[in-house]
Design a protein around this motif. Structure first.
Motif, PDB file in Angstrom:
ATOM      1  N   UNK A   1      18.319  -4.549  -0.758  1.00  0.00           N
ATOM      2  CA  UNK A   1      18.196  -4.593   0.696  1.00  0.00           C
ATOM      3  C   UNK A   1      19.514  -4.148   1.310  1.00  0.00           C
ATOM      4  N   UNK A   2      19.537  -2.931   1.841  1.00  0.00           N
ATOM      5  CA  UNK A   2      20.750  -2.358   2.426  1.00  0.00           C
ATOM      6  C   UNK A   2      20.770  -2.622   3.931  1.00  0.00           C
TER       7      UNK A   2
ATOM      8  N   UNK B   1      12.896   5.448 -11.410  1.00  0.00           N
ATOM      9  CA  UNK B   1      12.613   5.468 -12.850  1.00  0.00           C
ATOM     10  C   UNK B   1      12.499   4.053 -13.409  1.00  0.00           C
ATOM     11  N   UNK B   2      13.250   3.123 -12.852  1.00  0.00           N
ATOM     12  CA  UNK B   2      13.246   1.747 -13.359  1.00  0.00           C
ATOM     13  C   UNK B   2      12.361   0.823 -12.535  1.00  0.00           C
ATOM     14  N   UNK B   3      11.633   1.377 -11.570  1.00  0.00           N
ATOM     15  CA  UNK B   3      10.674   0.576 -10.808  1.00  0.00           C
ATOM     16  C   UNK B   3      11.295  -0.301  -9.745  1.00  0.00           C
ATOM     17  N   UNK B   4      12.527   0.007  -9.322  1.00  0.00           N
ATOM     18  CA  UNK B   4      13.183  -0.794  -8.292  1.00  0.00           C
ATOM     19  C   UNK B   4      12.953  -0.181  -6.909  1.00  0.00           C
ATOM     20  N   UNK B   5      13.311  -0.930  -5.872  1.00  0.00           N
ATOM     21  CA  UNK B   5      13.026  -0.534  -4.492  1.00  0.00           C
ATOM     22  C   UNK B   5      14.314  -0.606  -3.680  1.00  0.00           C
ATOM     23  N   UNK B   6      14.490   0.342  -2.742  1.00  0.00           N
ATOM     24  CA  UNK B   6      15.598   0.273  -1.788  1.00  0.00           C
ATOM     25  C   UNK B   6      15.016   0.141  -0.384  1.00  0.00           C
ATOM     26  N   UNK B   7      15.351  -0.958   0.289  1.00  0.00           N
ATOM     27  CA  UNK B   7      14.951  -1.186   1.681  1.00  0.00           C
ATOM     28  C   UNK B   7      16.167  -0.902   2.560  1.00  0.00           C
TER      29      UNK B   7
ATOM     30  N   UNK C   1      10.889   7.398  -1.996  1.00  0.00           N
ATOM     31  CA  UNK C   1      10.527   7.470  -3.418  1.00  0.00           C
ATOM     32  C   UNK C   1      10.131   6.117  -3.986  1.00  0.00           C
ATOM     33  N   UNK C   2      10.560   5.038  -3.327  1.00  0.00           N
ATOM     34  CA  UNK C   2      10.328   3.703  -3.881  1.00  0.00           C
ATOM     35  C   UNK C   2       9.445   2.835  -2.994  1.00  0.00           C
ATOM     36  N   UNK C   3       8.935   3.420  -1.881  1.00  0.00           N
ATOM     37  CA  UNK C   3       8.136   2.675  -0.899  1.00  0.00           C
ATOM     38  C   UNK C   3       8.921   1.487  -0.352  1.00  0.00           C
ATOM     39  N   UNK C   4      10.186   1.726  -0.057  1.00  0.00           N
ATOM     40  CA  UNK C   4      11.002   0.671   0.535  1.00  0.00           C
ATOM     41  C   UNK C   4      10.721   0.515   2.014  1.00  0.00           C
ATOM     42  N   UNK C   5      11.052  -0.653   2.552  1.00  0.00           N
ATOM     43  CA  UNK C   5      10.950  -0.874   3.993  1.00  0.00           C
ATOM     44  C   UNK C   5      12.067  -0.103   4.682  1.00  0.00           C
ATOM     45  N   UNK C   6      11.770   0.410   5.868  1.00  0.00           N
ATOM     46  CA  UNK C   6      12.780   1.098   6.662  1.00  0.00           C
ATOM     47  C   UNK C   6      12.655   0.610   8.102  1.00  0.00           C
ATOM     48  N   UNK C   7      13.745   0.070   8.634  1.00  0.00           N
ATOM     49  CA  UNK C   7      13.756  -0.439  10.007  1.00  0.00           C
ATOM     50  C   UNK C   7      14.956   0.162  10.718  1.00  0.00           C
TER      51      UNK C   7
END
Length: 744
Positions: free
Chosen positions: A303-304, A356-362, A382-388
């Motif tokens: 979570x960035x 590649x490792x199945x992680x997510x960046x929001x 690419x990871x279906x992360x949340x974006x706000x």
């Protein structure tokens, strides 16, 4: 034909509720040439984890699915032919004859398991795989913020900790001029490992500096919790390996809360003509390296929280000199954005490692200026992360949207799945062209993969690192048959969608959706009657946006125009040289309207949108369902007057009247606009007088309706209340068709 159209519309709506699927065409032509002449490609919008609680179909089956032993590996479904006496079933995809397992020994034509019943075209199984380790949440927090902004962000982060599952693993990285990885397993005093923001580290260097490279220190694939997800064993102080940085929230909530509450602004001095040195790229690189060391193919969210553009080290978006402006559309068009290509390449490489490792960046951005979303977009897409995207971390848009990330279902589990894969299987009459959505290719080849590529093509399997009940992807197909054939009366094609994911309770689950559609002769009226203009408009919007990522926007607009003209030539009734004779059938009639508003939308028009905003809008569009996507393309406008009940009106300047209140919903904004007369009554406070109770009701009704729109939307729209002539009335004027101008 009218009866068929009514049946098709009813079936389409029922299938959307039950299976979460809508197709552009619900009857298909028999050959590829005929399908090409239909202009709009055959495609569907599919919501794999569609919530079906209201239909009473939510409970998963507690046994393993029956899989075809042929090359297709399809799952047993209602369209399979069953021989109860011989205990065999025929696969409709590869025609393989399979033996039914022993537990199906007592089935009869009148006593079938759910997966063979027609009303269960979508079923979910609980797999017997070992439960996954708990979900991992790694907070990456920007400290180059104003005091008020930093305090608001810290408050939101502390609240979010209480919303996590008790066994969830949590880590913390803070960054400014330097990036700091905090040790949560060290209780004697706050302890962190510091990385220089201006230096680029590789994964091995980071792992060695954190003491994670040696044996027993949490090597690749190592599990941090020795007893699996249910382990409540306390982690001793001074633990080695990955447990120093990730601990169950139930064990470290006090420690991490204390760190957050004591968090100060980045101490590095900033001159009045400089930007703060913000090493976003280094912090993300450290976060990715930390996770990939020990949590491969495990549900994990980075979570960035970014309050400005990266101005230091790898991934730099803009220099720290304030006289250097951040890139705009004109700079990108002229190829004069000196940091854009290098930064994009850096973040794309990070995104490939994460996916590649199945992680997510929001990504949660809180800044009036751009923060570099355009360069970082691949991390989320690419990871279906949340974006706000919000103006600051002190706004309602950020605070409420962030809390909604951790919404739970009726059983108390997070409404998100992890590390999902989606595989599509078709019968021989169809081929898969590709997928458009927040996914990456699994690089799996199959006989059902087509020659034409639309979106992420060349495969029939994709990875979605994160998946929610609202995640919607578009999948595109082509007809395989090239020779002219006459379809039989019962000729049909089948499509099966198989989604495997890690549920937030730790179980691995498999959801299977199987649909069937008929083939018809090219001259059959059933093909035109089966057209779903809403689904088709959204599918074309996604294709257009995908093209716009790589092609010139003017070329994309011309392509949309040509496709609309060809569709009207094919399906409209008209007499040559007589414009008044032009007529479209009811199920085609508003498709041109959708295309008109798509051309004017923020997805394809750079005017009044920064590169960051355009990346944000496109990311949201590519993950939403049909209804929400249509609102983004063509906002809804409701009128409230004293002359009658609220009614929808045209998104046109003729709807702007002084004696009305308008409610505009663009998905990203919800605006209440008061006409000049109504605004005058409100300023005179008529609504506070008992004899003018009807004016009070008129003013309150749109506010109540606006609150209903905000209930389940993500991200939270910006709420605007304005009057005719007010500065924020521009949000309405920019969306309506300007049929009236200041001259007319």
């Amino acid at each position: 034909m009218a009866n068929f159209e009514a049946r098709a519309r009813w079936a389409n709506l029922g299938e959307q509720d039950q299976d979460g699927i809508r197709l552009s065409w619900n009857v298909w032509p028999a050959t590829r040439l005929e399908a090409t002449r239909m202009v709009v490609p055959i495609g569907c919008l599919y919501t794999p984890l569609k919530d079906r609680t209201a239909l009473g179909l939510q409970q998963p089956l507690g046994y393993e699915p029956v899989v075809c032993k042929g090359s297709c590996r399809a799952i047993l479904n209602p369209y399979c032919q069953i021989d109860p006496r011989g205990r065999v079933w025929n696969c409709p995809f590869c025609l393989q004859r399979n033996q039914l397992p022993p537990q199906y020994g007592d089935i009869t034509p009148h006593s079938l398991p759910p997966e063979l019943l027609q009303q269960y075209t979508t079923v979910e199984y609980v797999l017997s795989k070992l439960p996954a380790i708990p979900p991992v949440f790694l907070y990456v927090v920007d400290t180059c913020l104003d005091e008020d902004d930093l305090k608001a962000l810290k408050d939101s982060l502390v609240v979010s900790l209480s919303l996590l599952p008790a066994n969830a693993l949590v880590g913390l990285i803070t960054y400014g001029t330097m990036a700091q990885v905090h040790e949560l397993g060290y209780n004697e005093c706050p302890k962190s490992h510091v990385f220089r923001g201006s230096k680029e580290y590789n994964a091995k260097q980071i792992q060695e500096m954190l003491g994670l490279a040696g044996p027993g220190a949490g090597g690749p694939g190592a599990r941090p919790m020795p007893n699996g997800p249910s382990s409540a064993r306390p982690v001793p102080a001074g633990s080695t390996g990955i447990q120093r940085f990730f601990m169950p929230i139930s064990q470290c909530e006090f420690t991490i809360t204390t760190i957050l509450e004591q968090l100060q602004r980045d101490p590095w001095p900033v001159a009045h003509d400089k930007r703060p040195l913000r090493c976003t790229g280094t912090a993300l690189n450290v976060a990715v390296s930390l996770l990939e060391n020990a949590f491969q193919n495990t549900g994990a969210h980075i979570l960035l929280f970014s309050g400005g553009a990266c101005s230091e080290g790898p991934g730099l978006v803009v220099g720290n000199e304030l006289r250097e402006p951040i890139r705009g559309h004109s700079d990108l068009e002229k190829d004069s954005a000196k940091h854009a290509k290098k930064a994009s390449k850096f973040y794309e490489a990070l995104a490939a490692r994460v996916a590649e490792r199945g992680h997510v960046v929001d990504i949660f951005a809180g800044c009036l200026d751009q923060v570099g979303l355009m360069e970082m977009k691949k991390l989320a897409t690419s990871t279906n992360g949340f974006m706000v995207l919000s103006d600051s971390f002190n706004t309602v848009v950020f605070k409420q949207s962030f809390i909604r990330v951790f919404e739970k279902d009726a059983d108390g589990f997070l409404q998100m799945g992890f590390n999902a894969t989606l595989e599509v299987q078709t019968t021989k009459e169809l081929k898969v062209c590709g997928l458009i959505g927040p996914a990456v290719s699994n690089n799996k080849k199959s006989p059902c993969v087509g020659e034409t590529e639309i979106g992420i093509g060349g495969t029939n399997a994709w990875k979605l690192c994160s998946i929610t009940p609202k995640t919607t992807v578009s999948i595109h197909f082509e007809v395989a048959q090239q020779q002219q054939v006459q379809p039989g009366p019962n000729s049909r094609g089948l499509i099966q969608f198989v989604t495997m994911y890690q549920h937030s309770c730790g179980q691995y689950r498999l959801r299977v959706t199987t649909i069937a559609r008929s083939f018809a002769d090219v001259n059959s009226p059933d093909i035109a009657a089966s057209f779903d203009q809403e689904a088709a408009a959204v599918l074309m919007a996604r294709i257009g946006v995908f093209k716009a990522e790589n092609d010139n926007i003017a070329d994309v607009l011309r392509w949309l125009d040509r496709m609309l003209i060809r569709l009207c030539q094919k399906f409209a009734d008209y007499r040559k040289d007589d414009p008044m004779s032009f007529q479209l059938a009811e199920n085609f009639s508003i498709y041109p309207q959708f295309m008109f508003h798509l051309r004017r939308s923020q997805f394809l028009q750079a005017f009044n949108n920064s590169p960051d905003e355009m990346a944000y809008y496109r990311h949201i569009l590519n993950g939403e369902d049909v209804n929400n996507s249509l609102i983004m393309m063509q906002p809804t406008l409701m009128a409230y007057t004293l002359n009658g009940p609220p009614e929808p009106v045209l998104l046109d300047s003729v709807s702007i009247k002084p004696d009305s209140i308008l409610l505009l919903d663009t998905f990203f904004h919800v605006l209440i606009w008061h006409g000049e007369t109504i605004a005058g009554w409100r300023k005179a406070k008529y609504h506070e007088q008992p004899e003018y109770v009807h004016i009070k009701e008129l003013l309150d009704t749109p506010k109540a309706d606006a609150q209903d729109l905000l209930l389940d939307r993500f991200p939270i729209p910006r709420y605007i209340d304005t009057d005719q002539g007010g500065s924020q009335a521009r949000f309405l004027l920019s969306k309506v068709n300007p049929s009236n101008t200041h001259q007319s």
